[in-house]
Design an enzyme around this catalytic site. Structure first.
Site, PDB file in Angstrom:
ATOM      1  N   ASP A   1       1.030  -1.260   0.080  1.00 39.06           N
ATOM      2  CA  ASP A   1      -0.005   0.027  -0.013  1.00 39.06           C
ATOM      3  C   ASP A   1       0.846   1.178  -0.018  1.00 39.06           C
ATOM      4  O   ASP A   1       1.774   1.221   0.548  1.00 39.06           O
ATOM      5  CB  ASP A   1      -0.932   0.007   1.210  1.00 39.06           C
TER       6      ASP A   1
ATOM      7  N   SER B   1     -16.976  -2.921  -9.349  1.00 41.56           N
ATOM      8  CA  SER B   1     -17.799  -2.186  -8.918  1.00 41.56           C
ATOM      9  C   SER B   1     -19.150  -2.241  -9.746  1.00 41.56           C
ATOM     10  O   SER B   1     -18.949  -2.418 -10.655  1.00 41.56           O
ATOM     11  CB  SER B   1     -17.471  -0.628  -8.534  1.00 41.56           C
TER      12      SER B   1
ATOM     13  N   TYR C   1     -15.188   6.950 -12.951  1.00 36.74           N
ATOM     14  CA  TYR C   1     -14.776   5.692 -11.898  1.00 36.74           C
ATOM     15  C   TYR C   1     -15.090   4.232 -12.700  1.00 36.74           C
ATOM     16  O   TYR C   1     -14.388   3.370 -12.524  1.00 36.74           O
ATOM     17  CB  TYR C   1     -15.336   5.971 -10.743  1.00 36.74           C
TER      18      TYR C   1
ATOM     19  N   LYS D   1     -12.931   0.962 -13.929  1.00 37.01           N
ATOM     20  CA  LYS D   1     -13.150  -0.602 -13.264  1.00 37.01           C
ATOM     21  C   LYS D   1     -13.490  -1.561 -14.578  1.00 37.01           C
ATOM     22  O   LYS D   1     -13.169  -2.794 -14.675  1.00 37.01           O
ATOM     23  CB  LYS D   1     -14.155  -0.617 -12.242  1.00 37.01           C
TER      24      LYS D   1
ATOM     25  N   ARG E   1     -25.945  14.926  -8.141  1.00 34.84           N
ATOM     26  CA  ARG E   1     -24.459  14.639  -8.447  1.00 34.84           C
ATOM     27  C   ARG E   1     -24.182  14.138  -9.651  1.00 34.84           C
ATOM     28  O   ARG E   1     -24.925  12.994 -10.006  1.00 34.84           O
ATOM     29  CB  ARG E   1     -23.953  13.850  -7.357  1.00 34.84           C
TER      30      ARG E   1
ATOM     31  N   ASP F   1     -24.503  10.115 -11.077  1.00 30.68           N
ATOM     32  CA  ASP F   1     -25.315   9.162 -10.312  1.00 30.68           C
ATOM     33  C   ASP F   1     -26.678   8.587 -10.773  1.00 30.68           C
ATOM     34  O   ASP F   1     -27.418   9.207 -11.115  1.00 30.68           O
ATOM     35  CB  ASP F   1     -25.922  10.220  -9.094  1.00 30.68           C
TER      36      ASP F   1
END
Ligand code: UD1
Length: 330
Positions: A31, A116, A140, A144, A281, A284
């Site tokens: 990490d 996700s 985002y 993925k 937002r 969304d």
């Protein structure tokens, strides 16, 4: 089993580490501590400080000989990804390609991706199963999806297999209170609600109350992080046994609105929780609810800890413990 968790000092990674440690697997954590915490790393883990963008560091870590890798090293704020796409492409896409390539070179053949529900975008039907078209509405989610596509190609071309776990909304904390490190600057709904309840921020901004949902606020499928952690154990076992790829949803199969989360949080915390309704937002979707039938069938996975009460109560316990701790040092 020897398993190396990339991004293992973060919120989900710490819970995944606990689950592997509980069954006496050997756990390594790699990490860069950009959002993970050193104090989250259990002392039984081998800790390697490094960045997935640094190929030499990744190569050195992988050379230690691991049966499986879990990749959780990613930025994950869907809203932010719409404003700062470069940040997301560099870390989430370039970093992941580095990692996948180095795994193949190091002959680490079993790869578990922290993916996700954001890969689906606005659902055309509910509950969303894995055959649902993938059409992300935020960047985002695209990062993925892009990683999943590369995993498919690498597994076609090389001796390499993966399980992609499409998490719905991860929430809650370890019920035994073993994980006390809070996320820094959280953007997700439940930690923000907790910060308001704890007096750390003045109010919650509710992003949109005019969605086509029963109370107008966004509906999500919240799944307890302890349930998610169990999914990783089952995924690792699946890979070692079957040497096959798998893409599965991990969700509770029930939808909760932002308003329902606020109401339950008010009940459990006994705090008012001041709310301000603002614009939607960008990126969304209105509603996301999982079908987890495939995870049940292929992995024997079911969500056991994902009631709204268990999620909020376990989170509130950690916020309270942190408040006590900081009061002691004042
Ligand atoms: C997104 C991804 C999810 C991913 C998660 C990681 C989508 C559709 N989902 O979740 O797959 O695992 O990021 O972080 O992209 N909200 C507020 N006020 C706030 C924060 C959130 O009203 O301050 C609302 C949002 O509008 C949404 C719900 O709460 O309706 C949940 O938001 P959040 O916790 O940020 O997660 P997602 O964006 O759903």
């Amino acid at each position: 089993m020897k398993v190396l968790l990339f991004g293992g000092a973060g919120y989900i990674g710490t819970h995944v580490a606990l689950a592997f440690l509980e069954r006496n697997d050997t756990v390594g954590i790699f990490d860069n501590l950009s959002s993970g915490l050193r104090s989250n790393v259990d002392e039984r883990c081998r800790f390697i400080e490094g960045d997935i963008l640094n190929k030499d560091q990744v190569k050195a870590a992988l050379s230690e000989g691991w049966d499986a890798v879990v990749h959780l090293a990613a930025f994950k704020a869907a809203g932010e990804s719409m404003l700062k796409p470069f940040k997301y492409s560099e870390n989430n896409i370039t970093g992941s390609l580095n990692l996948i390539t180095e795994c193949v070179r190091a002959k680490v053949k079993n790869f578990i991706l922290s993916s996700s529900a954001a890969v689906y975008g606005e659902p055309s039907y509910l509950p969303v199963d894995e055959s649902h078209p993938t059409n992300p509405t935020n960047y985002y989610g695209y990062t993925k999806l892009c990683i999943e596509e590369n995993l498919k190609w690498y597994s076609k071309l090389k001796d390499f297999n993966f399980v992609s776990l499409r998490y719905f909304n991860a929430a809650g904390y370890d019920g035994d209170g073993r994980m006390l490190g809070l996320e820094m600057n959280p953007a997700n709904l439940i930690p923000v609600v907790m910060e308001v309840a704890a007096g750390l921020r003045p109010n919650l901004l509710v992003f949109g109350d005019d969605y086509d949902t029963p109370d107008g606020t966004g509906v999500r499928d919240y799944v307890h992080v302890t349930d998610l952690a169990k999914g990783h154990l089952l995924a690792a076992d699946y890979l070692l046994k079957n040497h096959q790829n798998l893409i599965v949803n991990l969700g509770s199969e029930s939808g909760l609105s932002v308003q329902q989360i606020i109401d339950t949080a008010r009940e459990i915390t006994g705090k008012g929780i001041d709310v301000q309704y603002v614009e939607r937002r960008p990126g969304d979707p209105a509603k996301l609810i999982a079908s987890s039938t495939k995870a049940k069938k292929e992995l024997g996975w079911v969500a056991e800890h994902s009631s709204v009460e268990s999620i909020i109560a376990s989170t509130w316990k950690v916020y309270q413990a942190n408040q006590k701790k900081s009061a002691m040092f004042k």
